[in-house]
Enzyme design. Structure first.
Site, PDB file in Angstrom:
ATOM      1  N   ASP A 191      74.887 -55.841 -69.577  1.00  0.00           N
ATOM      2  CA  ASP A 191      73.702 -56.146 -70.381  1.00  0.00           C
ATOM      3  C   ASP A 191      72.513 -56.441 -69.470  1.00  0.00           C
ATOM      4  O   ASP A 191      71.706 -57.318 -69.748  1.00  0.00           O
ATOM      5  CB  ASP A 191      73.985 -57.340 -71.299  1.00  0.00           C
ATOM      6  CG  ASP A 191      72.948 -57.470 -72.414  1.00  0.00           C
ATOM      7  OD1 ASP A 191      72.255 -56.475 -72.693  1.00  0.00           O
ATOM      8  OD2 ASP A 191      72.828 -58.555 -72.999  1.00  0.00           O
ATOM      9  N   LYS A 194      69.277 -51.142 -67.509  1.00  0.00           N
ATOM     10  CA  LYS A 194      70.048 -50.035 -68.078  1.00  0.00           C
ATOM     11  C   LYS A 194      70.339 -48.948 -67.048  1.00  0.00           C
ATOM     12  O   LYS A 194      71.365 -48.278 -67.136  1.00  0.00           O
ATOM     13  CB  LYS A 194      69.328 -49.447 -69.303  1.00  0.00           C
ATOM     14  CG  LYS A 194      68.907 -50.503 -70.345  1.00  0.00           C
ATOM     15  CD  LYS A 194      70.033 -51.490 -70.659  1.00  0.00           C
ATOM     16  CE  LYS A 194      69.507 -52.719 -71.374  1.00  0.00           C
ATOM     17  NZ  LYS A 194      70.524 -53.779 -71.508  1.00  0.00           N
ATOM     18  N   ASP A 219      76.005 -53.073 -73.791  1.00  0.00           N
ATOM     19  CA  ASP A 219      75.023 -53.315 -74.845  1.00  0.00           C
ATOM     20  C   ASP A 219      73.832 -52.375 -74.696  1.00  0.00           C
ATOM     21  O   ASP A 219      73.580 -51.807 -73.621  1.00  0.00           O
ATOM     22  CB  ASP A 219      74.555 -54.776 -74.774  1.00  0.00           C
ATOM     23  CG  ASP A 219      73.713 -55.163 -75.984  1.00  0.00           C
ATOM     24  OD1 ASP A 219      73.805 -54.482 -77.023  1.00  0.00           O
ATOM     25  OD2 ASP A 219      72.963 -56.161 -75.893  1.00  0.00           O
ATOM     26  N   ASN A 220      73.086 -52.207 -75.799  1.00  0.00           N
ATOM     27  CA  ASN A 220      71.834 -51.441 -75.821  1.00  0.00           C
ATOM     28  C   ASN A 220      72.009 -49.992 -75.372  1.00  0.00           C
ATOM     29  O   ASN A 220      71.133 -49.424 -74.724  1.00  0.00           O
ATOM     30  CB  ASN A 220      70.771 -52.106 -74.929  1.00  0.00           C
ATOM     31  CG  ASN A 220      70.426 -53.510 -75.350  1.00  0.00           C
ATOM     32  OD1 ASN A 220      70.535 -54.438 -74.545  1.00  0.00           O
ATOM     33  ND2 ASN A 220      70.031 -53.704 -76.595  1.00  0.00           N
ATOM     34  N   GLU A 249      69.056 -56.029 -81.721  1.00  0.00           N
ATOM     35  CA  GLU A 249      69.008 -57.451 -81.995  1.00  0.00           C
ATOM     36  C   GLU A 249      67.786 -57.866 -82.822  1.00  0.00           C
ATOM     37  O   GLU A 249      66.651 -57.521 -82.510  1.00  0.00           O
ATOM     38  CB  GLU A 249      69.036 -58.275 -80.691  1.00  0.00           C
ATOM     39  CG  GLU A 249      68.225 -57.678 -79.543  1.00  0.00           C
ATOM     40  CD  GLU A 249      69.047 -56.743 -78.682  1.00  0.00           C
ATOM     41  OE1 GLU A 249      69.833 -55.955 -79.249  1.00  0.00           O
ATOM     42  OE2 GLU A 249      68.926 -56.822 -77.447  1.00  0.00           O
TER      43      GLU A 249
END
Length: 264
Positions: A191, A194, A219-220, A249
């Site tokens: 997280d 990226k 995540d993401n 989120e």
């Protein structure tokens, strides 16, 4: 001069409020990139100037005001409430947080690694579910973020389960075994930056820190997105991968988590 400055500040705040309450929400709910630009760049920076504080510091105050000391769930709830009602932040959040909880409970790791601590929200979320004797190492590049995260982790009463390490993940990963006596990790939560997801996953492989059955949860992967990482874990014979669709989120925009089991 002073009155002119105050008037200009008040006028800017009024314009920002109108944009935030009425004009922007409809637009950002249609575009993930516009949402990130508005929340994570424009609005956050304006609040930094107006309050003389950072977003992690504001979340820390929300925790200290509204959460019960020593109660991790109340810390999580206080941050979620703040981010849904006051100021958006790129925590894993409450919707995707339930997926994180489920995967973590299934894995029940004795040794877990988190890349990207930020304010400590996901650190608290992970650490509260660890079995007695289990340990979480979390890595944060930004020392200011790390300082706030330490306070939030301690407020939740989880400091004995968590080791927070400051520095670039690419420099720290090769040193984890020597510094902390970790042979390998059962669970890794990605997280952070990226563009580091793929690089750090390959680094974990090269350093022998992944064992057969290690679960990576990223995540993401849709917003802001990690296309190279997704291509790798979905096509490599070394992984069995699954996408969990959810929301970015504190919004209704699509995002999700990618669970990848290392096959050796």
């Amino acid at each position: 001069m002073l009155w002119s400055l105050l008037a200009a500040t008040a006028g800017s705040a009024a314009v920002l409020y109108v944009l935030y309450r009425w004009l922007i929400p409809a637009a950002v709910q249609r575009s993930s990139w516009l949402a990130l630009l508005w929340h994570a760049v424009i609005f956050e920076r304006v609040l930094d100037i107006l309050t003389g504080s950072s977003q992690p510091q504001r979340m820390l105050k929300a925790v200290q005001k509204n959460a019960t000391k020593g109660d991790p769930q109340s810390v999580i709830s206080a941050i979620d409430h703040y981010c849904r009602n006051k100021e958006w932040a790129m925590n894993v959040g409450d919707d995707k947080g339930l997926i994180l909880d489920s995967v973590l409970t299934e894995v029940n790791p004795s040794a877990a690694l988190e890349l990207g601590t930020y304010c400590g929200y996901s650190t608290v979320r992970i650490a509260r579910l660890l079995s007695p004797g289990s340990k979480l190492i979390t890595v944060e590049f930004n020392p200011a973020f790390a300082a706030v995260a330490r306070q939030i982790i301690a407020y939740a009463g989880l400091q004995d389960k968590v080791t927070l390490v400051e520095g670039p993940s690419g420099d720290l990963i090769p040193k984890l075994r020597e510094r902390f006596g970790v042979k390998s990790f059962d669970f890794v939560f990605l997280d952070h930056w990226k563009d580091r997801y793929l690089l750090d996953t390959k680094l974990l492989e090269d350093c022998g820190l992944l064992q057969k059955g290690t679960v990576l949860l990223a995540d993401n992967v849709i917003c802001p997105g990690t296309p190279e990482y997704l291509k790798y874990v979905r096509s490599s014979p070394r992984y069995e991968s699954r996408y969990y669709k959810s929301n970015l989120e504190y919004t209704k925009l699509e995002d999700g988590l990618e669970k990848s089991v290392f096959l050796g």
